[in-house]
Design a protein around this motif. Sequence first.
Motif, short mmCIF file in Angstrom:
data_model
loop_
_atom_site.label_atom_id
_atom_site.label_comp_id
_atom_site.label_asym_id
_atom_site.label_seq_id
_atom_site.Cartn_x
_atom_site.Cartn_y
_atom_site.Cartn_z
N ALA A 93 1.28 -1.44 -0.22
CA ALA A 93 -0.09 -0.05 0.35
C ALA A 93 0.42 1.08 0.05
CB ALA A 93 -0.84 0.10 1.27
N LEU A 94 1.85 1.22 0.81
CA LEU A 94 2.35 2.40 1.14
C LEU A 94 3.42 2.80 -0.89
CD1 LEU A 94 4.12 2.09 4.74
CD2 LEU A 94 2.60 3.62 4.17
N ALA A 96 2.41 1.77 -3.33
CA ALA A 96 1.43 2.43 -3.96
C ALA A 96 1.61 4.11 -4.31
CB ALA A 96 0.07 1.45 -4.14
N VAL A 97 1.88 4.20 -3.25
CA VAL A 97 1.59 5.46 -2.41
C VAL A 97 2.64 5.99 -3.56
CG1 VAL A 97 1.58 8.24 -1.73
CG2 VAL A 97 -0.16 5.70 -0.72
N ALA A 98 4.14 5.52 -3.10
CA ALA A 98 5.00 6.66 -3.31
C ALA A 98 5.68 6.20 -5.26
CB ALA A 98 6.33 5.59 -2.59
N ARG A 99 4.79 4.98 -6.04
CA ARG A 99 5.27 5.10 -6.84
C ARG A 99 4.14 5.05 -7.60
NH1 ARG A 99 10.33 3.15 -8.02
NH2 ARG A 99 9.04 3.30 -10.31
N SER A 100 3.21 6.21 -8.04
CA SER A 100 2.24 6.31 -8.88
C SER A 100 2.15 5.64 -10.18
CB SER A 100 1.40 7.59 -8.52
OG SER A 100 2.54 8.44 -9.51
N ALA A 103 1.08 2.21 -9.54
CA ALA A 103 -0.17 1.83 -8.50
C ALA A 103 -0.72 0.47 -8.80
CB ALA A 103 -0.65 3.04 -8.26
N LEU A 107 -1.32 -2.40 -5.99
CA LEU A 107 -2.91 -2.11 -5.67
C LEU A 107 -3.02 -3.85 -5.75
CD1 LEU A 107 -4.22 0.92 -6.21
CD2 LEU A 107 -3.79 -0.07 -4.16
#
Length: 296
Positions: A93-94, A96-100, A103, A107
């Motif tokens: 999850a982290l 996915a946020v850091a590497r859009s 994502a 995800l």
Amino acid sequence: MVSTDDLAGLAAVRRLGLLSMLLAVACLLGTAGALVLLPYAGPAGQGIVGGAGLAVAGAAFAFGRMISLRRPGVRRVGFVAVGLAAAAAVLFALLAVARSEAAAYFLAWLVILLAYAGFALHRLVRWPTGEIADEPPVELGIFISYRRDDSRETVGRLHDALRRGFDASRIFLDVAGQVPGEDYRALIGRALDAADVVLVIIGPRWVGIADAQGRRRLDDAEDMVRIEVESALERGKPVIPVLVQGATMPADEVLPVSLAPLAFRIASPLRPDPDFHSDLLRLVAALRARASDRPD
């Protein structure tokens, strides 16, 4: 007796074992893919991702393997696998946020890991009773009487299963307990005195097997199986006939007078596969119940 819910639960546990093995393989591939998508994470970042993936894969593989082998302690390993899968899901999850730009990949793995953790946790909480239950061995003296020419292979499977659920040192099986030169009548007597229950394994040929002269063995007063069953009945031991390989209970008129009471004991069937496992669970449950009802 083992309930229908327990039998359904055992089937679900076997599915969980297969799913865990598949997840282990998928985690290795997924970890490799994650590392490809994180070329600039540095040694520390890649080490964290790689370590998390390998940890989940290892725990899931061990869990699935222990289920297939019905090893004790399997539930503890299962909870470890669930915890690691949940932790890895947080990590994805982290990411996915850091590497859009990646994502969707992270995800997707988040969903896979959470789905596995949820299903596994559900099954661990609702773990079934029976042969593969994660319980300590039960203290119960079990005497197994059988004819080698009638039911050797089935008895071997039964003996192996009982050793997983009961104190193996208190299970008497002739091939495991005889000492060369010892009077087998005395050996049988001591084993029966220590037994809490006697299983008489009856196969299709149990009644009619004859000796080299064509005489029925049950008619021989020195026949070992006859001595075992006679002695158990004389001692008032709980005797459970176990019908294997499609055998039926013999009528009292075909048995020697001393064995006739056996014909009126309620039998426990142990049918060939695919029914062997469910029948075995019912027998194990009955033995466990007898152990719990035994006075201290």
